[in-house]
Design an enzyme around this catalytic site. Structure first.
Site, PDB file in Angstrom:
ATOM      1  N   ARG A  56      -1.491  -3.738 -12.370  1.00 23.57           N
ATOM      2  CA  ARG A  56      -2.036  -2.545 -11.793  1.00 23.57           C
ATOM      3  C   ARG A  56      -2.782  -1.568 -12.791  1.00 23.57           C
ATOM      4  NH1 ARG A  56      -2.258  -1.355  -6.612  1.00 23.57           N
ATOM      5  NH2 ARG A  56      -0.262  -1.915  -6.041  1.00 23.57           N
ATOM      6  N   ARG A  79      -7.789 -12.178  -8.398  1.00 26.95           N
ATOM      7  CA  ARG A  79      -7.136 -11.185  -9.397  1.00 26.95           C
ATOM      8  C   ARG A  79      -5.613 -11.838  -9.772  1.00 26.95           C
ATOM      9  NH1 ARG A  79      -4.808  -5.904  -6.366  1.00 26.95           N
ATOM     10  NH2 ARG A  79      -3.597  -6.987  -4.786  1.00 26.95           N
ATOM     11  N   HIS A 147     -12.492  -3.448  -8.691  1.00 27.68           N
ATOM     12  CA  HIS A 147     -11.464  -2.388  -7.976  1.00 27.68           C
ATOM     13  C   HIS A 147     -11.291  -1.469  -9.296  1.00 27.68           C
ATOM     14  CE1 HIS A 147      -7.879  -0.716  -6.443  1.00 27.68           C
ATOM     15  NE2 HIS A 147      -7.850  -1.380  -5.320  1.00 27.68           N
ATOM     16  N   ASP A 192      -8.393   7.164   0.887  1.00 26.42           N
ATOM     17  CA  ASP A 192      -8.702   5.490   1.060  1.00 26.42           C
ATOM     18  C   ASP A 192     -10.090   5.251   1.840  1.00 26.42           C
ATOM     19  OD1 ASP A 192      -8.601   2.747   0.770  1.00 26.42           O
ATOM     20  OD2 ASP A 192      -6.472   2.662   1.489  1.00 26.42           O
ATOM     21  N   GLU A 251     -14.834   1.983  -6.823  1.00 26.41           N
ATOM     22  CA  GLU A 251     -14.778   0.576  -6.769  1.00 26.41           C
ATOM     23  C   GLU A 251     -16.184   0.158  -6.042  1.00 26.41           C
ATOM     24  OE1 GLU A 251     -11.564  -0.743  -4.419  1.00 26.41           O
ATOM     25  OE2 GLU A 251     -10.144   1.119  -4.784  1.00 26.41           O
TER      26      GLU A 251
HETATM   27  C1  BG6 Z   1      -7.846  -0.128  -2.344  1.00 23.78           C
HETATM   28  C2  BG6 Z   1      -7.662  -0.148  -0.750  1.00 23.78           C
HETATM   29  O1  BG6 Z   1      -9.003  -0.621  -2.752  1.00 23.78           O
HETATM   30  O2  BG6 Z   1      -6.635  -0.760  -2.940  1.00 23.78           O
HETATM   31  C3  BG6 Z   1      -6.239   0.408  -0.462  1.00 23.78           C
HETATM   32  O3  BG6 Z   1      -8.733   0.517  -0.161  1.00 23.78           O
HETATM   33  C4  BG6 Z   1      -5.179  -0.463  -1.300  1.00 23.78           C
HETATM   34  O4  BG6 Z   1      -6.031   0.256   0.891  1.00 23.78           O
HETATM   35  C5  BG6 Z   1      -5.521  -0.311  -2.623  1.00 23.78           C
HETATM   36  O5  BG6 Z   1      -3.978   0.335  -0.908  1.00 23.78           O
HETATM   37  C6  BG6 Z   1      -4.592  -0.948  -3.688  1.00 23.78           C
HETATM   38  O6  BG6 Z   1      -4.481  -2.281  -3.164  1.00 23.78           O
HETATM   39  P1  BG6 Z   1      -3.037  -3.402  -3.789  1.00 23.78           P
HETATM   40  O7  BG6 Z   1      -3.349  -4.621  -3.191  1.00 23.78           O
HETATM   41  O8  BG6 Z   1      -3.691  -3.452  -5.215  1.00 23.78           O
HETATM   42  O9  BG6 Z   1      -1.891  -2.479  -3.695  1.00 23.78           O
END
Ligand code: BG6
Length: 279
Positions: A56, A79, A147, A192, A251
Site C-alpha cells: 500500500r 502487483r 498507480h 476516485d 496515476e
Molecule cells: C484506485 C481506484 O486507482 O485504486 C480505486 O480507482 C481503488 O477505486 C484504489 O479503491 C485502491 O485500490 P486497491 O485495490 O489498491 O485497494
C-alpha cells in the site's frame, strides 16, 4: 539484493542526488527521495509486506486490468507477483537504471505477452512499462496503470492542476460521466476519478511541504486521481485511519475506454517522469 520489510527481497539504489527502493514483489517502487527533500512517495505504515499481497503506497504496477474483476485480483496480478531483476547499470548521465521482467507464466488465461519495467533513479524518477504481445496469432487487449501514491504535507493544502476540460468517470457517483470544470482541483472528500483521453502533464502543488511535483507522461491516455478520505480509510486494513491526509494518487495509464490492443508482435510503452521542485 537486500531483505526488505516482511523478509521480501528489495533493491536499494543510491545516486549522488537521490535514493530509491524497489521490491521484487510487484516490481514495486516504495521509495524515492531527492537529497535534501521529503520523500516523493507515500508508503502506508500499515502496508502488508507479504508475498501475494499488494504493497500500500509507492507505485503499484497495474496490469493487465484496472479495478475489480470477478474472481480475480483487483488491479491485475502484476502487483502481487514476484518479478525478476534482469539488469542494473549506472549510466554516464548519473542515473541508475534497473530492469525487471514479470514471468509470463503468472497469467492464468494463458495469454502470451511479455512485461518489462524500467526504473530510472536520478534527479527524477523515471518509470517505463513495456508490454509486448508475444503471441504469433492473437491480439492482446489490456489496461495498465502506474498507480503512484504521492506524499503530501496536508491534503487540505494540496492542489492538482492540468485536467480542466477532461472527461472523467466518477467512481464515487456510480461511474457518472462528467467533465472537469476546475483548472485547480482541491480535495475535500473521497475522490476516485478516471480521466480519459488526456496526455497532459499533471502538476501537484503542496503548500505545506512547499513543493511542486510534475507528472509527465507518454503512452498514457488516462489519468486517475484517488483519495479514499475518512470512511474508506477506516475500511482499509492496510491503511492508517488518518493517512488520507498525507497522500494523493495521481496515476498514469490506459484505463476503461483507453484500453490497449496489441497485434501479434507489437509493443506498447507507458512512460512516466516524476520531478519535483521547491515552491
Ligand atoms: C484506485 C481506484 O486507482 O485504486 C480505486 O480507482 C481503488 O477505486 C484504489 O479503491 C485502491 O485500490 P486497491 O485495490 O489498491 O485497494
Amino acid at each position: 539484493m537486500l531483505t526488505g520489510q516482511g523478509g521480501l527481497p528489495m533493491a536499494r539504489v543510491e545516486t549522488p542526488v537521490s535514493t530509491g527502493e524497489i521490491y521484487l514483489q510487484g516490481a514495486h517502487v516504495t521509495h524515492f527521495q531527492s537529497k535534501g527533500e521529503a520523500p516523493l512517495l507515500f508508503l502506508s505504515r500499515e502496508s502488508k509486506f507479504t508475498a501475494g499481497a499488494a504493497i500500500r503506497g509507492g507505485v503499484p504496477v497495474i496490469f493487465p486490468w484496472f479495478g475489480a474483476k470477478d474472481g480475480a485480483p483487483a488491479h491485475g496480478f502484476a502487483r502481487i507477483n514476484a518479478w525478476d531483476l534482469v539488469g542494473a547499470e549506472m549510466v554516464p548521465t548519473g542515473e541508475t537504471i534497473l530492469r525487471f521482467k514479470l514471468p509470463g507464466t503468472v497469467d492464468p488465461s494463458g495469454a502470451e505477452w511479455m512485461l518489462e519495467y524500467i526504473v530510472s533513479v536520478g534527479e527524477t524518477l523515471g518509470l517505463e512499462l513495456v508490454a509486448t504481445n508475444s503471441s504469433g496469432q492473437k491480439d492482446f487487449t489490456f489496461e495498465n496503470c502506474l498507480h503512484t501514491y504521492f506524499l503530501v504535507g496536508d491534503i487540505n493544502s494540496t492542489s492538482v492542476i492540468g485536467l480542466k476540460g477532461v472527461k472523467y468517470r466518477d467512481k464515487v457517483e456510480n461511474f457518472a460521466e462528467k467533465t472537469e470544470a476546475n483548472p485547480t482541483i482541491r480535495i475535500s472528500g473521497e475522490v476516485d476519478r478516471v480521466y480519459t483521453d488526456t496526455t497532459a502533464t499533471v502538476e501537484m502543488r503542496d503548500d505545506k511541504l512547499r513543493r511542486r511535483i510534475l507528472v509527465e507522461k507518454a503512452g498514457s491516455a488516462s489519468t486517475v486521481v484517488w483519495n479514499p478520505w475518512i470512511a474508506k480509510s477506516k475500511q482499509m486494513s492496510d491503511f492508517g485511519d488518518e493517512e488520507y491526509l498525507q497522500m494523493v494518487c495521481v496515476e498514469s495509464g490506459n484505463v476503461g475506454k483507453n484500453w490497449i490492443t496489441l497485434k501479434p508482435g507489437e509493443s506498447s510503452r507507458l512512460k512516466v517522469k516524476l520531478a519535483s521542485a521547491r515552491l
